[in-house]
Write a protein that holds these residues in place. Structure first.
Motif, PDB file in Angstrom:
ATOM      1  N   PHE A  27      -3.968  -8.050 -10.259  1.00 20.97           N
ATOM      2  CA  PHE A  27      -3.300  -6.748 -10.122  1.00 20.97           C
ATOM      3  C   PHE A  27      -2.368  -6.501 -11.314  1.00 20.97           C
ATOM      4  O   PHE A  27      -2.319  -5.391 -11.839  1.00 20.97           O
ATOM      5  N   GLY A  48       1.949   0.317  -4.719  1.00 20.09           N
ATOM      6  CA  GLY A  48       1.504   0.720  -6.052  1.00 20.09           C
ATOM      7  C   GLY A  48       2.545   1.611  -6.721  1.00 20.09           C
ATOM      8  O   GLY A  48       3.738   1.302  -6.732  1.00 20.09           O
ATOM      9  N   ASP A  89       5.796  -3.724  -3.383  1.00 16.37           N
ATOM     10  CA  ASP A  89       4.628  -4.173  -4.146  1.00 16.37           C
ATOM     11  C   ASP A  89       5.040  -5.399  -4.947  1.00 16.37           C
ATOM     12  O   ASP A  89       6.196  -5.499  -5.370  1.00 16.37           O
ATOM     13  N   SER A  96       6.436  -9.710  -2.018  1.00 16.55           N
ATOM     14  CA  SER A  96       5.155  -9.913  -1.341  1.00 16.55           C
ATOM     15  C   SER A  96       5.216  -9.203   0.008  1.00 16.55           C
ATOM     16  O   SER A  96       6.222  -9.309   0.722  1.00 16.55           O
ATOM     17  N   ILE A 110      -2.330   0.937   2.400  1.00 17.93           N
ATOM     18  CA  ILE A 110      -3.504   1.570   1.794  1.00 17.93           C
ATOM     19  C   ILE A 110      -4.063   0.594   0.768  1.00 17.93           C
ATOM     20  O   ILE A 110      -3.626   0.551  -0.380  1.00 17.93           O
ATOM     21  N   PHE A 127      -5.988 -10.329   1.231  1.00 14.18           N
ATOM     22  CA  PHE A 127      -5.133 -11.483   1.516  1.00 14.18           C
ATOM     23  C   PHE A 127      -5.916 -12.721   1.975  1.00 14.18           C
ATOM     24  O   PHE A 127      -6.921 -12.607   2.671  1.00 14.18           O
TER      25      PHE A 127
HETATM   26  C1  LIG Z   1      -5.497  -0.810  -4.089  1.00 11.74           C
HETATM   27  S1  LIG Z   1      -3.830  -0.821  -4.594  1.00 11.74           S
HETATM   28  C2  LIG Z   1      -3.206   0.541  -3.664  1.00 11.74           C
HETATM   29  C3  LIG Z   1      -1.824   0.983  -4.035  1.00 11.74           C
HETATM   30  C4  LIG Z   1      -1.206   2.045  -3.144  1.00 11.74           C
HETATM   31  N1  LIG Z   1      -1.206   1.639  -1.750  1.00 11.74           N
HETATM   32  C5  LIG Z   1      -1.895   3.386  -3.288  1.00 11.74           C
HETATM   33  O1  LIG Z   1      -2.663   3.749  -2.387  1.00 11.74           O
HETATM   34  O2  LIG Z   1      -1.701   4.042  -4.305  1.00 11.74           O
HETATM   35  C6  LIG Z   1      -3.200  -2.249  -3.716  1.00 11.74           C
HETATM   36  C7  LIG Z   1      -1.772  -2.576  -4.069  1.00 11.74           C
HETATM   37  O3  LIG Z   1      -1.361  -3.703  -3.291  1.00 11.74           O
HETATM   38  C8  LIG Z   1      -0.550  -4.529  -4.088  1.00 11.74           C
HETATM   39  N2  LIG Z   1      -0.587  -5.885  -3.502  1.00 11.74           N
HETATM   40  C9  LIG Z   1      -1.661  -6.706  -3.373  1.00 11.74           C
HETATM   41  N3  LIG Z   1      -1.300  -7.852  -2.789  1.00 11.74           N
HETATM   42  C10 LIG Z   1       0.031  -7.766  -2.534  1.00 11.74           C
HETATM   43  C11 LIG Z   1       0.979  -8.633  -1.931  1.00 11.74           C
HETATM   44  N4  LIG Z   1       0.657  -9.863  -1.497  1.00 11.74           N
HETATM   45  N5  LIG Z   1       2.247  -8.196  -1.797  1.00 11.74           N
HETATM   46  C12 LIG Z   1       2.616  -6.982  -2.261  1.00 11.74           C
HETATM   47  N6  LIG Z   1       1.764  -6.119  -2.858  1.00 11.74           N
HETATM   48  C13 LIG Z   1       0.480  -6.503  -2.989  1.00 11.74           C
HETATM   49  C14 LIG Z   1      -1.154  -4.428  -5.479  1.00 11.74           C
HETATM   50  O4  LIG Z   1      -0.256  -4.788  -6.502  1.00 11.74           O
HETATM   51  C15 LIG Z   1      -1.550  -2.957  -5.526  1.00 11.74           C
HETATM   52  O5  LIG Z   1      -0.521  -2.167  -6.058  1.00 11.74           O
END
Ligand SMILES: C[S@@+](CC[C@H](N)C(=O)[O-])C[C@H]1O[C@@H](n2cnc3c(N)ncnc32)[C@H](O)[C@@H]1O
Length: 202
Positions: free
Chosen positions: A11, A49, A68, A96, A113, A119
Protein backbone atom coordinates in the motif's frame (compact mmCIF):
# COMPACT_ATOMS: atom_id res chain seq x y z
CA UNK A 1 14.21 -16.62 -2.24
CA UNK A 2 12.40 -13.34 -2.89
CA UNK A 3 10.39 -12.24 0.11
CA UNK A 4 6.75 -11.18 -0.50
CA UNK A 5 6.23 -7.49 0.29
CA UNK A 6 3.99 -6.98 3.29
CA UNK A 7 0.53 -5.46 2.86
CA UNK A 8 1.91 -2.26 4.38
CA UNK A 9 4.77 -2.12 1.84
CA UNK A 10 2.38 -2.77 -1.04
CA UNK A 11 0.00 0.00 0.00
CA UNK A 12 2.81 2.43 0.85
CA UNK A 13 4.35 1.84 -2.56
CA UNK A 14 1.01 2.49 -4.24
CA UNK A 15 0.61 5.82 -2.45
CA UNK A 16 4.25 6.75 -3.13
CA UNK A 17 3.82 6.05 -6.83
CA UNK A 18 0.32 7.55 -7.10
CA UNK A 19 -1.24 4.20 -8.08
CA UNK A 20 -4.43 4.85 -6.12
CA UNK A 21 -7.40 3.73 -8.23
CA UNK A 22 -9.81 4.37 -5.34
CA UNK A 23 -8.91 8.07 -5.33
CA UNK A 24 -12.09 9.96 -6.14
CA UNK A 25 -13.58 13.20 -4.83
CA UNK A 26 -16.75 11.32 -3.87
CA UNK A 27 -17.27 8.13 -1.88
CA UNK A 28 -19.05 5.16 -3.50
CA UNK A 29 -22.79 5.70 -4.17
CA UNK A 30 -23.61 3.19 -1.40
CA UNK A 31 -22.05 5.59 1.13
CA UNK A 32 -23.83 8.63 -0.29
CA UNK A 33 -27.15 6.75 -0.08
CA UNK A 34 -26.35 5.78 3.52
CA UNK A 35 -25.76 9.43 4.42
CA UNK A 36 -29.30 10.19 3.28
CA UNK A 37 -30.81 7.62 5.66
CA UNK A 38 -28.87 8.07 8.92
CA UNK A 39 -28.94 10.82 11.52
CA UNK A 40 -25.43 12.25 11.84
CA UNK A 41 -23.42 11.05 14.83
CA UNK A 42 -19.92 9.70 15.41
CA UNK A 43 -18.46 7.69 12.56
CA UNK A 44 -15.36 5.64 12.00
CA UNK A 45 -13.72 4.98 8.61
CA UNK A 46 -11.41 1.96 8.76
CA UNK A 47 -8.70 2.04 6.09
CA UNK A 48 -9.83 5.53 5.06
CA UNK A 49 -7.19 6.18 2.36
CA UNK A 50 -7.45 9.81 1.27
CA UNK A 51 -10.55 10.20 3.45
CA UNK A 52 -13.21 10.59 0.77
CA UNK A 53 -15.97 8.91 2.82
CA UNK A 54 -15.05 10.56 6.13
CA UNK A 55 -14.88 14.01 4.52
CA UNK A 56 -18.19 13.49 2.71
CA UNK A 57 -19.91 12.49 5.95
CA UNK A 58 -18.25 15.32 7.92
CA UNK A 59 -19.69 17.74 5.37
CA UNK A 60 -23.09 16.30 6.28
CA UNK A 61 -22.71 16.87 9.99
CA UNK A 62 -20.95 13.68 11.12
CA UNK A 63 -18.03 13.71 13.53
CA UNK A 64 -15.61 11.34 11.82
CA UNK A 65 -12.42 9.50 12.70
CA UNK A 66 -10.51 8.00 9.79
CA UNK A 67 -7.73 5.48 10.27
CA UNK A 68 -5.12 4.28 7.79
CA UNK A 69 -1.72 2.74 8.32
CA UNK A 70 -0.05 4.62 5.43
CA UNK A 71 1.18 8.06 6.55
CA UNK A 72 1.07 9.48 2.99
CA UNK A 73 -2.64 8.67 2.76
CA UNK A 74 -3.36 10.33 6.10
CA UNK A 75 -1.36 13.44 5.17
CA UNK A 76 -3.50 13.90 2.04
CA UNK A 77 -6.73 13.15 3.95
CA UNK A 78 -5.89 15.87 6.51
CA UNK A 79 -5.05 18.33 3.75
CA UNK A 80 -8.32 17.57 1.93
CA UNK A 81 -10.34 17.90 5.14
CA UNK A 82 -8.78 21.32 5.72
CA UNK A 83 -9.49 22.36 2.13
CA UNK A 84 -13.11 21.24 2.55
CA UNK A 85 -13.41 23.22 5.79
CA UNK A 86 -14.18 20.14 7.92
CA UNK A 87 -10.83 19.49 9.64
CA UNK A 88 -12.57 19.89 13.01
CA UNK A 89 -15.11 17.17 12.20
CA UNK A 90 -12.89 14.77 10.19
CA UNK A 91 -9.86 13.67 12.16
CA UNK A 92 -7.35 11.28 10.63
CA UNK A 93 -5.05 8.87 12.43
CA UNK A 94 -2.05 6.82 11.29
CA UNK A 95 -2.77 3.41 12.77
CA UNK A 96 -3.55 -0.21 12.08
CA UNK A 97 -7.28 -0.83 11.86
CA UNK A 98 -6.65 -3.83 14.12
CA UNK A 99 -5.28 -1.78 17.06
CA UNK A 100 -7.15 1.39 17.96
CA UNK A 101 -6.57 1.95 21.70
CA UNK A 102 -6.63 5.76 21.22
CA UNK A 103 -10.28 5.71 20.11
CA UNK A 104 -13.13 5.59 22.61
CA UNK A 105 -16.64 4.27 22.04
CA UNK A 106 -19.40 4.79 21.13
CA UNK A 107 -19.60 5.21 17.35
CA UNK A 108 -22.97 5.07 15.59
CA UNK A 109 -21.35 4.03 12.31
CA UNK A 110 -18.28 2.19 11.06
CA UNK A 111 -17.25 1.94 7.42
CA UNK A 112 -14.77 -0.36 5.82
CA UNK A 113 -14.38 0.21 2.12
CA UNK A 114 -11.82 -2.31 0.96
CA UNK A 115 -9.62 -2.60 4.06
CA UNK A 116 -10.18 -5.78 6.07
CA UNK A 117 -10.50 -8.03 3.02
CA UNK A 118 -6.69 -8.14 2.80
CA UNK A 119 -6.11 -9.06 6.46
CA UNK A 120 -4.40 -12.16 7.87
CA UNK A 121 -6.35 -14.29 10.35
CA UNK A 122 -4.51 -12.68 13.26
CA UNK A 123 -5.27 -9.15 12.08
CA UNK A 124 -8.90 -10.08 11.52
CA UNK A 125 -9.22 -11.06 15.18
CA UNK A 126 -7.73 -7.77 16.39
CA UNK A 127 -9.93 -5.85 13.97
CA UNK A 128 -13.05 -7.69 15.14
CA UNK A 129 -12.25 -6.96 18.78
CA UNK A 130 -11.88 -3.24 18.01
CA UNK A 131 -15.10 -3.01 16.00
CA UNK A 132 -16.95 -4.79 18.83
CA UNK A 133 -15.44 -2.49 21.44
CA UNK A 134 -16.21 0.71 19.53
CA UNK A 135 -19.72 -0.01 18.23
CA UNK A 136 -22.61 -0.28 20.70
CA UNK A 137 -25.74 -2.34 20.01
CA UNK A 138 -27.77 -0.79 17.20
CA UNK A 139 -24.77 0.82 15.46
CA UNK A 140 -24.39 0.47 11.68
CA UNK A 141 -21.40 -1.17 10.10
CA UNK A 142 -21.06 -1.02 6.32
CA UNK A 143 -18.43 -3.04 4.58
CA UNK A 144 -17.20 -3.41 1.02
CA UNK A 145 -14.95 -6.39 0.37
CA UNK A 146 -13.42 -8.28 -2.49
CA UNK A 147 -14.59 -11.85 -2.15
CA UNK A 148 -12.67 -14.95 -3.11
CA UNK A 149 -13.32 -18.67 -2.99
CA UNK A 150 -12.07 -20.69 0.00
CA UNK A 151 -9.45 -22.39 -2.13
CA UNK A 152 -8.19 -19.33 -4.03
CA UNK A 153 -4.79 -18.29 -2.76
CA UNK A 154 -5.38 -14.58 -3.29
CA UNK A 155 -1.72 -13.79 -3.23
CA UNK A 156 -1.50 -11.56 -6.26
CA UNK A 157 -3.16 -8.22 -6.76
CA UNK A 158 -5.82 -7.04 -4.36
CA UNK A 159 -6.58 -9.61 -1.70
CA UNK A 160 -10.03 -10.92 -1.06
CA UNK A 161 -11.75 -12.69 1.79
CA UNK A 162 -13.98 -15.75 1.49
CA UNK A 163 -17.55 -14.63 2.24
CA UNK A 164 -17.92 -17.44 4.79
CA UNK A 165 -14.84 -16.17 6.69
CA UNK A 166 -16.29 -12.66 6.76
CA UNK A 167 -19.69 -13.83 7.97
CA UNK A 168 -18.19 -16.20 10.58
CA UNK A 169 -15.97 -13.42 11.89
CA UNK A 170 -18.87 -11.05 12.47
CA UNK A 171 -21.76 -13.48 12.91
CA UNK A 172 -23.44 -13.54 16.30
CA UNK A 173 -22.30 -10.00 17.12
CA UNK A 174 -23.69 -8.37 13.99
CA UNK A 175 -26.97 -8.82 12.14
CA UNK A 176 -26.57 -8.86 8.38
CA UNK A 177 -29.42 -6.64 7.19
CA UNK A 178 -28.56 -6.49 3.49
CA UNK A 179 -25.97 -7.71 1.06
CA UNK A 180 -25.30 -6.85 -2.57
CA UNK A 181 -22.88 -9.04 -4.46
CA UNK A 182 -21.26 -7.96 -7.69
CA UNK A 183 -17.91 -7.63 -9.39
CA UNK A 184 -15.28 -4.92 -9.30
CA UNK A 185 -12.43 -4.15 -11.66
CA UNK A 186 -9.18 -2.83 -10.26
CA UNK A 187 -6.88 -1.33 -12.86
CA UNK A 188 -6.38 -3.71 -15.80
CA UNK A 189 -6.90 -6.91 -13.76
CA UNK A 190 -9.80 -9.29 -14.47
CA UNK A 191 -12.97 -8.53 -12.49
CA UNK A 192 -13.08 -9.64 -8.85
CA UNK A 193 -16.14 -10.85 -7.01
CA UNK A 194 -17.08 -8.33 -4.39
CA UNK A 195 -19.88 -7.46 -2.02
CA UNK A 196 -21.41 -4.65 -0.02
CA UNK A 197 -22.59 -5.75 3.44
CA UNK A 198 -24.85 -3.71 5.70
CA UNK A 199 -24.56 -4.97 9.29
CA UNK A 200 -26.12 -3.81 12.53
CA UNK A 201 -24.45 -4.46 15.89
CA UNK A 202 -26.60 -6.95 17.81
C1 LIG B 1 -8.65 -0.15 -1.25
S1 LIG B 1 -8.04 1.13 -0.25
C2 LIG B 1 -9.53 2.02 0.09
C3 LIG B 1 -9.34 3.35 0.75
C4 LIG B 1 -10.61 4.06 1.19
N1 LIG B 1 -11.41 3.22 2.06
C5 LIG B 1 -11.44 4.53 0.01
O1 LIG B 1 -12.46 3.89 -0.28
O2 LIG B 1 -11.06 5.50 -0.63
C6 LIG B 1 -7.72 0.26 1.28
C7 LIG B 1 -7.05 1.13 2.32
O3 LIG B 1 -6.87 0.35 3.51
C8 LIG B 1 -5.63 0.68 4.09
N2 LIG B 1 -5.23 -0.45 4.94
C9 LIG B 1 -4.95 -1.73 4.56
N3 LIG B 1 -4.62 -2.47 5.62
C10 LIG B 1 -4.69 -1.66 6.71
C11 LIG B 1 -4.47 -1.85 8.10
N4 LIG B 1 -4.07 -3.02 8.61
N5 LIG B 1 -4.68 -0.81 8.92
C12 LIG B 1 -5.05 0.40 8.44
N6 LIG B 1 -5.25 0.65 7.13
C13 LIG B 1 -5.08 -0.37 6.27
C14 LIG B 1 -4.72 0.93 2.90
O4 LIG B 1 -3.59 1.71 3.22
C15 LIG B 1 -5.67 1.64 1.93
O5 LIG B 1 -5.63 3.03 2.10
Amino acid sequence: MKEEPSAYDRFRERYDEGRVPWDDPLPPPEIMALADTLTPGRGLDLGCGYGRAAIYLAQRGWSMDGVDFVPQAIAVARQRARAAGVAGRARFHIASAAALPFLAPPYELALDIGCMHSFSEELLLGYRAEVLRLLPPGASYVLFAHLRGDDEAGDDGPRGIPEATLLNLLGGDFILERVERGTTRVEDKPPWNSGWFWFRRA
